[in-house]
Design an enzyme around this catalytic site. Structure first.
Site, PDB file in Angstrom:
ATOM      1  N   ASP A 148      24.318  12.411 123.663  1.00 29.46           N
ATOM      2  CA  ASP A 148      23.904  13.490 124.573  1.00 29.46           C
ATOM      3  C   ASP A 148      23.171  12.964 125.794  1.00 29.46           C
ATOM      4  O   ASP A 148      22.830  11.784 125.874  1.00 29.46           O
ATOM      5  CB  ASP A 148      23.028  14.508 123.818  1.00 29.46           C
ATOM      6  N   ASP A 159      13.948  20.866 114.913  1.00 28.45           N
ATOM      7  CA  ASP A 159      14.520  22.126 114.409  1.00 28.45           C
ATOM      8  C   ASP A 159      15.813  21.877 113.633  1.00 28.45           C
ATOM      9  O   ASP A 159      16.609  22.792 113.425  1.00 28.45           O
ATOM     10  CB  ASP A 159      14.739  23.131 115.556  1.00 28.45           C
ATOM     11  N   HIS A 172      18.319  19.742 114.437  1.00 22.78           N
ATOM     12  CA  HIS A 172      19.566  19.521 115.193  1.00 22.78           C
ATOM     13  C   HIS A 172      20.031  18.073 115.159  1.00 22.78           C
ATOM     14  O   HIS A 172      19.263  17.158 114.929  1.00 22.78           O
ATOM     15  CB  HIS A 172      19.431  20.006 116.645  1.00 22.78           C
ATOM     16  N   GLU A 196      21.652  22.869 118.991  1.00 25.44           N
ATOM     17  CA  GLU A 196      20.521  23.708 118.616  1.00 25.44           C
ATOM     18  C   GLU A 196      20.931  24.764 117.590  1.00 25.44           C
ATOM     19  O   GLU A 196      22.122  25.024 117.410  1.00 25.44           O
ATOM     20  CB  GLU A 196      19.969  24.386 119.879  1.00 25.44           C
TER      21      GLU A 196
HETATM   22  C1  GLP Z   1      16.386  14.706 120.770  1.00 29.76           C
HETATM   23  C2  GLP Z   1      17.746  14.040 120.678  1.00 29.76           C
HETATM   24  C3  GLP Z   1      18.194  13.894 119.239  1.00 29.76           C
HETATM   25  C4  GLP Z   1      17.108  13.251 118.429  1.00 29.76           C
HETATM   26  C5  GLP Z   1      15.868  14.137 118.469  1.00 29.76           C
HETATM   27  C6  GLP Z   1      14.734  13.623 117.630  1.00 29.76           C
HETATM   28  O1  GLP Z   1      16.446  16.076 120.650  1.00 29.76           O
HETATM   29  N1  GLP Z   1      18.710  14.769 121.419  1.00 29.76           N
HETATM   30  O2  GLP Z   1      19.387  13.146 119.188  1.00 29.76           O
HETATM   31  O3  GLP Z   1      17.519  13.064 117.087  1.00 29.76           O
HETATM   32  O4  GLP Z   1      15.455  14.205 119.832  1.00 29.76           O
HETATM   33  O5  GLP Z   1      13.869  12.853 118.387  1.00 29.76           O
HETATM   34  P1  GLP Z   1      12.739  11.944 117.806  1.00 29.76           P
HETATM   35  O6  GLP Z   1      13.425  10.766 117.189  1.00 29.76           O
HETATM   36  O7  GLP Z   1      11.940  11.540 119.009  1.00 29.76           O
HETATM   37  O8  GLP Z   1      11.971  12.744 116.832  1.00 29.76           O
END
Ligand code: GLP
Length: 270
Positions: free
Chosen positions: A66, A141, A143, A148
């Site tokens: 993404d 959440d 995802h 989402e």
């Molecule tokens: C973002 C990314 C996800 C990732 C998530 C968790 O939303 N798009 O791919 O898994 O963050 O982030 P973190 O590893 O900082 O908790």
């Protein structure tokens, strides 16, 4: 589904890096799906270390999950370079290994024709022969990528509006320290869909920290629902490895079983 529990973040990251390195060694031109966020930073550090010891990325192709959309277009703030996921990947992994620029794919957050771009991204994944191993974190959440709550479990690469919790989480983690306000951060992203992710031949999900323990349990042991898009892991038909630290595993009901399976498998070299 293989669930591996390691003591802490460092050990989780080392284990995940070893899995990825295994793919690169076995198939030097493998296609990796990559993720961003705080979670994979340690994994990328270990991969960089392994590269210094000889791990070769020269034929590896990567597709990122993404990218923020509209970056650079929001309110005239020029955070496009520093806050983009493309920049994150460059800083955390790409500049430390010998991957070729032409083998790196990150969704184009500045695309003026996002629909066309998303279709092209899907085609490129197919043209590359599909993703051999998709690395995934877990959003607060529940995802994957930026799928989402409410995203269809068959969804494809597309533009997605970010949910409040994701905006809050990513604001705290990345935008606040750059003095970008909560309103000014991007509210949209281009993300591979859940359907796209499920087509990867193998999945490697990594999660750490007590903050996500409840979501981990719901994702691995709860009902499949588009409200927690990572529950789609239960639908994947290829190889699935989930690597957790103790804290993230602390709310799993069947934790003793997972530890038992891991022990037996390693005893018998399975
Ligand atoms: C973002 C990314 C996800 C990732 C998530 C968790 O939303 N798009 O791919 O898994 O963050 O982030 P973190 O590893 O900082 O908790």
């Amino acid at each position: 589904m293989e669930i591996i529990i390691r003591e802490n973040y460092e050990q989780m990251s080392r284990y995940a890096a070893e899995i990825i390195a295994g793919y690169v060694r076995a198939k030097p031109d493998c296609v990796l799906g990559l993720a961003t966020g705080r979670t994979p930073i340690g994994t990328y550090r270990f991969l960089a270390e392994m590269h210094r010891e000889g791990l070769d990325f020269s034929r590896v192709k990567t597709f990122n999950l993404d990218e923020y959309f509209g970056i650079g277009m929001n309110l005239g703030i020029d955070y496009n370079l520093d806050q983009s996921y493309a920049r994150f990947m460059y800083e955390e992994l790409f500049k430390h290994v010998n991957i070729k620029k032409e083998n790196i794919y990150v969704p184009d957050g500045l695309s003026r024709e996002p629909k066309k771009f998303c279709m092209w991204y899907e085609r490129e994944i197919k043209r590359a022969g599909g993703i051999d191993l998709q690395l995934l974190g877990l959003g607060g959440d529940g995802h994957w990528g930026f799928n989402e709550p409410g995203s269809s479990l068959g969804s494809r690469t597309r533009v997605q509006a970010l949910a409040k919790q994701t905006l809050d989480d990513n604001y705290e983690a990345f935008f606040k320290k750059a003095n970008i306000s909560r309103n000014q951060m991007p509210h949209f992203a281009i993300t591979m869909g859940i359907g796209t992710i499920l087509e990867a031949k193998n999945i490697l999900m990594i999660v750490n920290g007590a903050r996500k323990a409840d979501m981990v349990a719901r994702c691995l042991e709860g009902p499949i629902t588009s409200q927690i898009t990572a529950t789609a892991i239960q639908l994947h038909s290829g190889g699935i490895t989930v690597v957790l630290d103790e804290a993230a595993a602390s709310r799993l009901k069947n934790v003793e079983h997972y530890r038992f399976v891991e022990k037996i498998k390693s005893q018998y070299g399975l």
